[in-house]
Write a protein that holds these residues in place. Structure first.
Motif, PDB file in Angstrom:
ATOM      1  N   THR A 139      -7.042 -11.307  -3.763  1.00 35.02           N
ATOM      2  CA  THR A 139      -6.077 -10.030  -4.187  1.00 35.02           C
ATOM      3  C   THR A 139      -4.688 -10.386  -3.337  1.00 35.02           C
ATOM      4  O   THR A 139      -4.512 -11.221  -2.551  1.00 35.02           O
ATOM      5  CB  THR A 139      -6.099  -8.680  -3.302  1.00 35.02           C
ATOM      6  N   PRO A 140      -3.585 -10.183  -4.148  1.00 36.15           N
ATOM      7  CA  PRO A 140      -2.394 -10.704  -3.712  1.00 36.15           C
ATOM      8  C   PRO A 140      -2.014  -9.758  -2.152  1.00 36.15           C
ATOM      9  O   PRO A 140      -2.202  -8.704  -2.208  1.00 36.15           O
ATOM     10  CB  PRO A 140      -1.284 -10.498  -4.587  1.00 36.15           C
ATOM     11  N   SER A 141      -0.989 -10.285  -1.302  1.00 41.86           N
ATOM     12  CA  SER A 141      -0.735  -9.557  -0.311  1.00 41.86           C
ATOM     13  C   SER A 141       0.091  -8.697  -0.620  1.00 41.86           C
ATOM     14  O   SER A 141       0.954  -8.713  -1.777  1.00 41.86           O
ATOM     15  CB  SER A 141      -0.076 -10.853   0.770  1.00 41.86           C
ATOM     16  N   THR A 142       0.598  -7.809   0.240  1.00 43.35           N
ATOM     17  CA  THR A 142       1.321  -6.493  -0.103  1.00 43.35           C
ATOM     18  C   THR A 142       2.976  -7.134  -0.481  1.00 43.35           C
ATOM     19  O   THR A 142       3.552  -6.568  -1.344  1.00 43.35           O
ATOM     20  CB  THR A 142       1.568  -5.747   1.179  1.00 43.35           C
ATOM     21  N   GLU A 143       3.346  -8.244   0.393  1.00 47.70           N
ATOM     22  CA  GLU A 143       4.707  -8.810   0.049  1.00 47.70           C
ATOM     23  C   GLU A 143       4.725  -9.143  -1.224  1.00 47.70           C
ATOM     24  O   GLU A 143       5.700  -9.293  -2.071  1.00 47.70           O
ATOM     25  CB  GLU A 143       4.930  -9.741   1.183  1.00 47.70           C
ATOM     26  N   GLU A 163      -0.232   1.450 -11.358  1.00 47.00           N
ATOM     27  CA  GLU A 163      -1.486   2.014 -11.069  1.00 47.00           C
ATOM     28  C   GLU A 163      -2.250   1.002 -10.544  1.00 47.00           C
ATOM     29  O   GLU A 163      -3.052   1.625  -9.492  1.00 47.00           O
ATOM     30  CB  GLU A 163      -1.626   2.574 -12.336  1.00 47.00           C
ATOM     31  N   ARG A 164      -2.264  -0.197 -10.969  1.00 45.19           N
ATOM     32  CA  ARG A 164      -3.277  -1.130 -10.350  1.00 45.19           C
ATOM     33  C   ARG A 164      -3.258  -1.357  -8.799  1.00 45.19           C
ATOM     34  O   ARG A 164      -4.077  -1.456  -8.149  1.00 45.19           O
ATOM     35  CB  ARG A 164      -3.208  -2.466 -11.087  1.00 45.19           C
ATOM     36  N   TYR A 165      -1.824  -1.476  -8.454  1.00 45.17           N
ATOM     37  CA  TYR A 165      -1.721  -1.610  -6.782  1.00 45.17           C
ATOM     38  C   TYR A 165      -1.224  -0.373  -6.244  1.00 45.17           C
ATOM     39  O   TYR A 165      -1.012  -0.527  -4.946  1.00 45.17           O
ATOM     40  CB  TYR A 165      -0.768  -2.984  -6.595  1.00 45.17           C
ATOM     41  N   ASN A 166      -1.366   0.769  -6.928  1.00 46.50           N
ATOM     42  CA  ASN A 166      -1.006   2.104  -6.079  1.00 46.50           C
ATOM     43  C   ASN A 166       0.274   2.146  -5.387  1.00 46.50           C
ATOM     44  O   ASN A 166       0.201   2.414  -4.240  1.00 46.50           O
ATOM     45  CB  ASN A 166      -2.305   2.318  -5.106  1.00 46.50           C
ATOM     46  N   ILE A 167       1.333   1.616  -6.215  1.00 47.07           N
ATOM     47  CA  ILE A 167       2.437   1.614  -5.714  1.00 47.07           C
ATOM     48  C   ILE A 167       3.312   2.878  -5.718  1.00 47.07           C
ATOM     49  O   ILE A 167       3.106   3.505  -6.837  1.00 47.07           O
ATOM     50  CB  ILE A 167       3.474   0.430  -6.682  1.00 47.07           C
ATOM     51  N   ARG A 168       3.900   3.275  -4.656  1.00 46.97           N
ATOM     52  CA  ARG A 168       4.668   4.718  -4.650  1.00 46.97           C
ATOM     53  C   ARG A 168       5.964   4.102  -4.166  1.00 46.97           C
ATOM     54  O   ARG A 168       6.206   3.542  -3.195  1.00 46.97           O
ATOM     55  CB  ARG A 168       3.784   5.505  -3.583  1.00 46.97           C
ATOM     56  N   LEU A 169       6.860   4.683  -4.823  1.00 50.50           N
ATOM     57  CA  LEU A 169       8.438   4.409  -4.488  1.00 50.50           C
ATOM     58  C   LEU A 169       8.692   5.427  -3.602  1.00 50.50           C
ATOM     59  O   LEU A 169       8.380   6.545  -3.340  1.00 50.50           O
ATOM     60  CB  LEU A 169       9.104   4.494  -5.780  1.00 50.50           C
ATOM     61  N   GLU A 187     -14.762   6.177  -3.885  1.00 50.88           N
ATOM     62  CA  GLU A 187     -16.014   6.425  -4.501  1.00 50.88           C
ATOM     63  C   GLU A 187     -16.615   5.556  -5.589  1.00 50.88           C
ATOM     64  O   GLU A 187     -17.709   5.320  -5.579  1.00 50.88           O
ATOM     65  CB  GLU A 187     -15.902   7.992  -5.320  1.00 50.88           C
ATOM     66  N   GLY A 188     -15.673   4.942  -6.185  1.00 50.10           N
ATOM     67  CA  GLY A 188     -16.149   3.906  -7.190  1.00 50.10           C
ATOM     68  C   GLY A 188     -16.349   2.626  -6.393  1.00 50.10           C
ATOM     69  O   GLY A 188     -16.609   1.500  -7.284  1.00 50.10           O
ATOM     70  N   GLY A 189     -16.234   2.606  -5.167  1.00 44.94           N
ATOM     71  CA  GLY A 189     -16.250   1.073  -4.664  1.00 44.94           C
ATOM     72  C   GLY A 189     -15.490   0.104  -5.100  1.00 44.94           C
ATOM     73  O   GLY A 189     -15.524  -1.048  -4.842  1.00 44.94           O
ATOM     74  N   ASN A 190     -14.299   0.590  -5.464  1.00 46.95           N
ATOM     75  CA  ASN A 190     -12.944  -0.321  -5.608  1.00 46.95           C
ATOM     76  C   ASN A 190     -12.636  -1.012  -4.577  1.00 46.95           C
ATOM     77  O   ASN A 190     -12.352  -0.334  -3.401  1.00 46.95           O
ATOM     78  CB  ASN A 190     -11.889   0.590  -6.333  1.00 46.95           C
ATOM     79  N   PRO A 191     -12.448  -2.185  -4.309  1.00 47.05           N
ATOM     80  CA  PRO A 191     -11.780  -2.950  -3.089  1.00 47.05           C
ATOM     81  C   PRO A 191     -10.372  -2.597  -2.819  1.00 47.05           C
ATOM     82  O   PRO A 191     -10.151  -2.944  -1.719  1.00 47.05           O
ATOM     83  CB  PRO A 191     -11.918  -4.588  -3.355  1.00 47.05           C
ATOM     84  N   LYS A 192      -9.631  -1.855  -3.501  1.00 43.67           N
ATOM     85  CA  LYS A 192      -8.231  -1.332  -3.239  1.00 43.67           C
ATOM     86  C   LYS A 192      -8.206  -0.496  -1.962  1.00 43.67           C
ATOM     87  O   LYS A 192      -9.116   0.367  -2.052  1.00 43.67           O
ATOM     88  CB  LYS A 192      -7.547  -0.631  -4.310  1.00 43.67           C
ATOM     89  N   SER A 193      -7.435  -0.668  -1.243  1.00 41.20           N
ATOM     90  CA  SER A 193      -7.357   0.240   0.037  1.00 41.20           C
ATOM     91  C   SER A 193      -6.374   1.659  -0.663  1.00 41.20           C
ATOM     92  O   SER A 193      -5.664   1.577  -1.455  1.00 41.20           O
ATOM     93  CB  SER A 193      -6.248  -0.310   1.036  1.00 41.20           C
TER      94      SER A 193
END
Length: 161
Positions: free
Chosen positions: A22-26, A122-128, A148-154
């Protein structure tokens, strides 16, 4: 039967071992900013071409009522060229049609880029920065669904200014 079992095992190995990191936050922020800048550039170019199209319309409307044999001047590549109205008017109309087609395709590309941006957000849960309280509540429900879905995203997501 053994062949099917080894086939499934190799597929499981490929999915786990070949999974891209997964790509870094930066990297996520940089990609998102780049995509937003591309969309802004398209909008800027479309606005510029729209203004040029409006200028063409003004000139066409002015020249419609003028004697076709009357001389007029046209700027071509920085050079002022003497022509007649009957030579210039069809060229202006053709240019205006081409500008309209280009503007239409740019608008289509902007809509597509907007879809890509939305999917990426949506994929990376980005909020402005500056998004309202409702979005923060949506973020917490998204985070709980992901965990709940076991998705590795934080669940924290990425905040972009």
């Amino acid at each position: 039967m053994a062949a099917n079992g080894s086939n499934a095992a190799s597929k499981a190995t490929n999915n786990g071992g070949g999974k891209p990191s997964t790509p870094s936050t930066e990297q996520v922020v940089a990609t998102f900013q780049r995509m937003r800048q591309e969309q802004r550039n398209m909008a800027s170019k479309a606005a510029e071409l729209e203004m040029e199209s409006n200028e063409h319309s003004l000139v066409i409307d002015t020249l419609k009522d003028v004697d076709p044999s009357r001389k007029c001047f046209r700027l071509v590549g920085g050079v002022l060229v003497e022509r007649t109205v009957k030579e210039v008017l069809p060229a202006l109309q053709t240019n205006k049609e081409q500008l309209s087609k280009i503007i239409e395709s740019l608008n289509t590309m902007m809509v597509e880029k907007g879809r890509e941006l939305t999917e990426y957000r949506e994929r990376y849960n980005i909020r402005l920065v500056g998004e309202g309280e409702n979005d923060a509540q949506g973020q917490s429900t998204t985070a709980s669904k992901d965990s709940e879905g076991g998705n590795p995203k934080s669940g924290a997501g990425v905040l972009v200014s």
